[in-house]
Design an enzyme around this catalytic site. Sequence first.
Site, PDB file in Angstrom:
ATOM      1  N   TYR A  59      75.825 -22.421-137.814  1.00 17.24           N
ATOM      2  CA  TYR A  59      75.231 -22.992-139.031  1.00 17.24           C
ATOM      3  C   TYR A  59      75.892 -24.315-139.332  1.00 17.24           C
ATOM      4  CZ  TYR A  59      71.541 -20.950-141.736  1.00 17.24           C
ATOM      5  OH  TYR A  59      70.307 -20.618-142.193  1.00 17.24           O
ATOM      6  N   GLU A  61      74.527 -26.840-141.892  1.00 22.52           N
ATOM      7  CA  GLU A  61      73.778 -27.573-142.929  1.00 22.52           C
ATOM      8  C   GLU A  61      74.547 -28.821-143.325  1.00 22.52           C
ATOM      9  OE1 GLU A  61      73.393 -24.470-145.808  1.00 22.52           O
ATOM     10  OE2 GLU A  61      71.243 -24.286-145.453  1.00 22.52           O
ATOM     11  N   ASP A 205      53.890 -43.212-136.217  1.00 24.34           N
ATOM     12  CA  ASP A 205      54.084 -41.883-135.633  1.00 24.34           C
ATOM     13  C   ASP A 205      53.967 -42.046-134.124  1.00 24.34           C
ATOM     14  OD1 ASP A 205      53.932 -39.351-134.613  1.00 24.34           O
ATOM     15  OD2 ASP A 205      52.602 -38.583-136.187  1.00 24.34           O
ATOM     16  N   THR A 231      58.141 -36.977-131.682  1.00 32.73           N
ATOM     17  CA  THR A 231      58.558 -35.699-131.113  1.00 32.73           C
ATOM     18  C   THR A 231      59.491 -36.019-129.955  1.00 32.73           C
ATOM     19  OG1 THR A 231      56.708 -35.708-129.584  1.00 32.73           O
ATOM     20  CG2 THR A 231      56.378 -34.527-131.647  1.00 32.73           C
ATOM     21  N   LYS A 234      57.328 -34.644-125.691  1.00 35.49           N
ATOM     22  CA  LYS A 234      56.134 -35.120-124.979  1.00 35.49           C
ATOM     23  C   LYS A 234      56.583 -35.973-123.798  1.00 35.49           C
ATOM     24  CE  LYS A 234      53.383 -34.163-129.039  1.00 35.49           C
ATOM     25  NZ  LYS A 234      52.508 -34.639-130.137  1.00 35.49           N
ATOM     26  N   ARG A 240      61.492 -29.131-127.445  1.00 32.47           N
ATOM     27  CA  ARG A 240      60.519 -29.185-128.534  1.00 32.47           C
ATOM     28  C   ARG A 240      61.234 -29.549-129.831  1.00 32.47           C
ATOM     29  NH1 ARG A 240      55.609 -28.055-128.688  1.00 32.47           N
ATOM     30  NH2 ARG A 240      55.805 -27.645-126.470  1.00 32.47           N
TER      31      ARG A 240
HETATM   32  C1  LIG Z   1      52.215 -34.052-131.323  1.00 26.68           C
HETATM   33  C2  LIG Z   1      52.087 -34.892-132.538  1.00 26.68           C
HETATM   34  C3  LIG Z   1      52.687 -34.538-133.748  1.00 26.68           C
HETATM   35  C4  LIG Z   1      53.243 -33.178-134.044  1.00 26.68           C
HETATM   36  O1  LIG Z   1      54.188 -32.630-133.356  1.00 26.68           O
HETATM   37  P1  LIG Z   1      54.556 -31.068-133.532  1.00 26.68           P
HETATM   38  O2  LIG Z   1      55.899 -31.025-132.928  1.00 26.68           O
HETATM   39  O3  LIG Z   1      53.500 -30.319-132.826  1.00 26.68           O
HETATM   40  O4  LIG Z   1      54.570 -30.763-135.004  1.00 26.68           O
HETATM   41  C5  LIG Z   1      52.630 -35.432-134.797  1.00 26.68           C
HETATM   42  N1  LIG Z   1      51.997 -36.593-134.687  1.00 26.68           N
HETATM   43  C6  LIG Z   1      51.369 -36.968-133.559  1.00 26.68           C
HETATM   44  C7  LIG Z   1      50.677 -38.286-133.504  1.00 26.68           C
HETATM   45  C8  LIG Z   1      51.386 -36.120-132.459  1.00 26.68           C
HETATM   46  O5  LIG Z   1      50.746 -36.490-131.343  1.00 26.68           O
END
Ligand SMILES: *Cc1c(COP(=O)(O)O)cnc(C)c1O
Length: 420
Positions: A59, A61, A205, A231, A234, A240
């Site tokens: 933990y 936090e 994003d 993320t 990807k 993840r």
């Molecule tokens: C994949 C993705 C997310 C979300 O990711 P998660 O880990 O599945 O919550 C957010 N924004 C965009 C543009 C994405 O392609």
Amino acid sequence: MDAFWGPDFDMLGRTDPEIAAIVLGELDRQRSGLQLIASENFTSPAVLAALGSTLTNKYAEGYPGARYYGGCGQVDQAEELGVRRARELFGAEHANLQPHSGTAANLAAYAALVQPGDTVLAMDLPHGGHLSHGSRVNFSGKWFHHVGYPVRPDTELIDYDEVRDLALAHRPALIICGATAYPRLIDFAAFRSIADEVGAYLMVDAAHLIGLVAGLAVPSPVPHADVVTCTTHKVLRGPRGGMILCRAELARRVDKAVFPFTQGGPMMHVIAAKAVALREASQPEFRGYAGQVVANARALAEGLAAEGMRPVAGGTDTHLALADLRELGVSGSTAEGRCDRARITLNKNAIPYDPELPTVASGIRVGTPCVTTQGMREGEMRRIAGLIGRAVRDEPGAVADEVAELVRDFPAYGRQEVFA
Ligand SMILES: *Cc1c(COP(=O)(O)O)cnc(C)c1O
């Protein structure tokens, strides 16, 4: 079955044979087919080792040096290393590695930058945006006033004049760019100047793109954005999870928005695995990988075009391509099912101004992060396009057998060198 972390598998098999069988079954599925989901990749054995470590027990936090619990000496070092690597790799003034996912990173970014009820201008979901950019079924559409920008019907590209007109008409507090299904480059400088003109924050994003940014295959949003969310699982090929990069003056607000506002204890095993992935992504080899991902996506899009599947937006500059299947008279959902039977995993996807329901869709989305990690190149992409064409048209003949033959030559988790 051979597995590179065999001893743990043996132990899992003794403790819980049912889950062990599922884990091995999934490894077999990943190895024995073509994985073309644009948001997926194969993490390295080193990332998996950090993920499977006892750091999950701790933990922690708070942030390094300011935790709510004792005993954080080791995990503090892991998080500090990860943050430093992220800042260096992306040239960012501040990085937060604690978001549990991309959506969690976006929730924290909204919390840092805007108030409930504020107007947020973001790409329309059916044109490539993400659920967390203002969908009514997501917090972003329920707690904020969403205004969407489309792509142009003729070019299927973002129309920056239209984005500017919408921004001037609606005066958003926040503008978001970055998408899940937009194959072309985004002009971050144009978004910056629109945000400045209306006094809005700019959030990029970069969930899909950040791995290509790390590998210098596409321009970086970092110099233009107030906040970059992404993320780590990807193209970046990490565990993840999510990550936020921002300018120094927003650091405190972003950190507090992640913890304690939207999350509790951080997943230290995942943060350590993110640090491993960031180290891997800073090696010169990763530049070769990212460049090949884009070259492969181009070859795949061209191959699909030759099979009668029109590339949306005329092609791709990234790791993914969208194909319009209407000329073949096959829906996206039918194509997805037919490919699945041939062990080709891809997803149906709405195309801009799609006449079909999203559950049916007129297109498919394909991505090259996985097959490129396996070592495939343009020649294999042309072969894969032909296999997809035959599967989608439901031609007789053993497409699945040819898929099996192809992946036998490029095994996922078969040779550790593919991650070198
Ligand atoms: C994949 C993705 C997310 C979300 O990711 P998660 O880990 O599945 O919550 C957010 N924004 C965009 C543009 C994405 O392609």
